[in-house]
Design an enzyme around this catalytic site. Structure first.
Site, mmCIF file in Angstrom:
data_model
loop_
_atom_site.group_PDB
_atom_site.id
_atom_site.type_symbol
_atom_site.label_atom_id
_atom_site.label_comp_id
_atom_site.label_asym_id
_atom_site.label_seq_id
_atom_site.Cartn_x
_atom_site.Cartn_y
_atom_site.Cartn_z
ATOM 1 N N CYS A 49 5.075 -2.342 -8.691
ATOM 2 C CA CYS A 49 5.658 -1.713 -7.513
ATOM 3 C C CYS A 49 6.897 -2.493 -7.058
ATOM 4 O O CYS A 49 7.950 -2.370 -7.675
ATOM 5 C CB CYS A 49 4.604 -1.567 -6.418
ATOM 6 S SG CYS A 49 5.034 -0.266 -5.254
ATOM 7 N N HIS A 94 0.548 1.127 -8.805
ATOM 8 C CA HIS A 94 -0.291 -0.086 -8.792
ATOM 9 C C HIS A 94 -1.426 0.028 -9.814
ATOM 10 O O HIS A 94 -2.538 0.459 -9.465
ATOM 11 C CB HIS A 94 -0.897 -0.284 -7.400
ATOM 12 C CG HIS A 94 0.094 -0.692 -6.373
ATOM 13 N ND1 HIS A 94 0.475 -2.003 -6.182
ATOM 14 C CD2 HIS A 94 0.801 0.039 -5.483
ATOM 15 C CE1 HIS A 94 1.372 -2.061 -5.206
ATOM 16 N NE2 HIS A 94 1.587 -0.830 -4.763
ATOM 17 N N GLU A 119 -3.211 -2.178 -10.917
ATOM 18 C CA GLU A 119 -4.294 -3.138 -10.637
ATOM 19 C C GLU A 119 -5.485 -2.487 -9.930
ATOM 20 O O GLU A 119 -6.578 -3.048 -9.932
ATOM 21 C CB GLU A 119 -3.778 -4.337 -9.831
ATOM 22 C CG GLU A 119 -3.352 -4.062 -8.398
ATOM 23 C CD GLU A 119 -1.883 -3.673 -8.261
ATOM 24 O OE1 GLU A 119 -1.304 -3.156 -9.242
ATOM 25 O OE2 GLU A 119 -1.319 -3.878 -7.173
HETATM 26 N N1 GLN Z 1 8.215 -2.345 -0.277
HETATM 27 C C1 GLN Z 1 8.348 -1.479 -1.422
HETATM 28 C C2 GLN Z 1 8.350 -0.014 -1.024
HETATM 29 O O1 GLN Z 1 7.890 0.332 0.044
HETATM 30 C C3 GLN Z 1 7.275 -1.777 -2.445
HETATM 31 C C4 GLN Z 1 5.888 -1.499 -1.960
HETATM 32 C C5 GLN Z 1 4.810 -2.142 -2.799
HETATM 33 O O2 GLN Z 1 5.063 -3.043 -3.571
HETATM 34 N N2 GLN Z 1 3.589 -1.688 -2.639
HETATM 35 O O3 GLN Z 1 8.795 0.816 -1.767
#
Ligand code: GLN
Length: 546
Positions: free
Chosen positions: A380, A506, A508
């Protein structure tokens, strides 16, 4: 009739209630039963989505896009099920609903009280999980007995026994037996007091699970059975282990699942824990060590990266490797400190995150991985960082950033989608939960997944800005995973690099010990390859899955 197992905690917090519940779920599933699990959190926040990782650890995202307690991650990993938004209930949600009903006039002018209105709402949310295919709902009550906040939840589960019958409910109480080194004894008094506290609110536990750093002998078990009025076979010691995946085996060997099945009148088809025993044996005897640098701003609090950590361990098991995580503080890298830590690892992970603090350090890590050809997995934010780094290199400019960190930057390579901007300006929310992703053939991503289309869990606002796709592609970035309409980049990777990949979702959250996530598995394979000299000299010195 669905059965309910309620798990409360006593004496102190952080003694592994979530893992215990998850392990009990695994044991019942291994007996062929349909199981689900729920966490009741007594805090007043509606969900942990807005809480600091320092307060709460990781926010676990379910497939239907709920931001939940990290214990749901344990449940999903151990039981190997996908949970949903109803599996995490907070005081905030309960009051929000009851107050909304009151404002609508649903209570017909009655006085709204904790009992019965709040407790009814809690019971409704527990009973909601009972479905045909669910034999047992396991409910964990957050916090420890004696907390003011948890009282309505305890009262609700007390009433549940009355509502659905004694034969359909079990109360398990998890406590700690402290060890007094001066006399070399384990003490049962805090357990006795904690059970007394439970009884005062009308709950008599059926099972007491005792966490202890030392073996618990028969005398202690008898004493607890006598003072707390439970069967001796229902006093289950849970000795501290080096690897949480051993917990189901310890509980099974103590006969806990057999006791529960009998006590609840569930069909006894026997238990098949062969897969699980094999897993634990494999963890104990890895042939390799792979060193992974995890670059984050909350590295002092490992719980903030719980699922990432577990996913690395799962991928290690599949690659016959112990994973040695080097926790690298991104704020140090930002200040030019500890750069050498990046040279000491076989692979670098940059996990998800929000806010600008530590970002420049994560960019340092991505640059190091790209230039030194060290395997890199960006999750992400970790993908966004990889894109910012490459674009700065491509454009030979520092005026490149995510609009999250610099809304007026000249080159917002990570930005809100045009149709999203209006929504977010009105305080809109995130892309949460499952979204599809289609693989570009011939890429690392396609190879890792081995299928053309997957669904992955998201939690972010910002996306790769399509206006920069060509510039990035000319530097060797390949867009290896796209949304079906091709508008959103879901996975980006580098050609001319052994393994450098970032995903906007994600992975994970869906890795399981017996089914590691394909991207983690491929990343650890690449990291293992990166340092063949990591071949084990002393297989016992590193222990995975702590
Ligand atoms: N801050 C970034 C976004 O909002 C990544 C979010 C994250 O890593 N979950 O796009």
């Amino acid at each position: 009739m669905t059965k309910y197992i309620f798990c409360t905690g006593g004496v102190v917090s952080s003694i592994g209630k979530g893992v215990t519940v998850a392990a009990i779920g695994r044991l019942l599933k291994s007996r062929g039963l349909g199981v689900t699990a729920q966490k009741l959190d007594p805090y007043i926040n509606v969900d942990p989505g807005t809480m600091s990782p320092y307060q709460h650890g990781e926010v676990f995202v379910t497939q239907d896009g709920a931001e939940t307690d990290l214990d749901l991650g344990h449940y999903e990993r151990f039981i190997d099920i996908d949970l949903g938004q109803h599996c995490n209930v907070t005081t905030g949600q309960v009051y929000e609903e009851v107050i909304a009903k009151e404002r609508r006039g649903d209570y017909l002018g009655r006085t709204i009280q904790v009992i019965p209105h709040i407790t009814n709402e809690i019971k409704y949310r527990i009973a909601q999980l009972a479905r045909d295919e669910v034999d047992v709902v396991i409910v964990e009550i957050g916090g420890t007995v004696g907390d003011i906040e948890s009282l309505p939840f305890l009262e609700a589960i007390r009433q549940m026994r009355k509502d659905v019958g004694r034969e359909n409910t079990v109360y398990i109480h998890l406590t700690l037996l402290p060890y007094i080194s001066a006399t070399g004894e384990l003490k049962t008094k805090p357990t006795q007091h904690s059970v007394k506290e439970l009884r005062a609110i009308g709950i008599q536990p059926d099972v007491i699970v005792c966490r202890s750093d030392y073996p618990v002998d028969d005398d202690i078990k008898e004493k607890i059975a006598l003072f707390c009025d439970v069967d001796k076979q229902a006093v289950v010691p849970l000795i501290t282990v080096d690897n949480i995946y051993k917990v189901p085996l310890i509980l099974a060997d103590a006969g806990l699942d057999a006791f529960l099945v009998e006590r609840l009148g569930l069909p006894d088809h026997g238990s098949d824990l062969n897969d699980w025993r094999e897993l634990v044996a494999k963890i104990a005897d890895p042939q390799h060590t792979v060193r992974i640098g995890l670059v984050g701003k909350y590295v002092q609090l490992k719980d903030a990266y719980m699922s990432v950590k577990e996913s690395l361990y799962h991928a290690g098991i599949a690659n016959d490797a112990a994973i040695d995580i080097h926790w690298i503080n991104s704020e140090d890298l930002e200040k030019g400190r500890n750069i050498e830590a990046l040279a000491e690892v076989d692979g670098i992970v940059v996990p998800g995150g929000f806010g600008y603090r530590g970002i420049e350090g994560k960019i340092v890590a991505a640059r190091y991985a790209r230039e030194h050809k060290i395997p890199y997995l960006g999750l992400c934010l970790g993908m966004q960082v990889m894109v910012i780094e490459l674009a700065r290199h491509a454009l030979q400019s520092d005026e490149v950033n995510s609009a999250e960190f610099d809304p007026h930057v000249r080159h917002p390579v990570i930005d809100l989608m045009p149709d999203q901007q209006a929504v977010v300006n009105m305080g809109g929310t995130m892309r949460l939960g499952l979204y599809p992703c289609c693989m570009t053939p011939g890429t690392l991503a396609a190879e890792a997944y081995g299928v053309e289309r997957v669904q992955e869990r998201h939690r972010h606002r910002f996306e790769l800005n399509n206006a920069y796709r060509d510039i990035l592609a000319r530097q060797g970035m390949v867009f290896s995973g796209l949304s079906p309409d091709r508008r959103l980049v879901e996975i980006a990777e580098m050609d001319d690099h052994p393994w450098m990949l970032g995903c906007q979702f994600h992975p994970e959250f869906t890795s399981r010990p017996t089914r590691p996530h394909p991207l983690f598995k491929a990343f650890i394979a690449a990291a293992r390859e990166h340092n063949r000299s990591g071949s084990r000299e002393d297989p016992q010195s590193q222990k995975p899955a702590k």
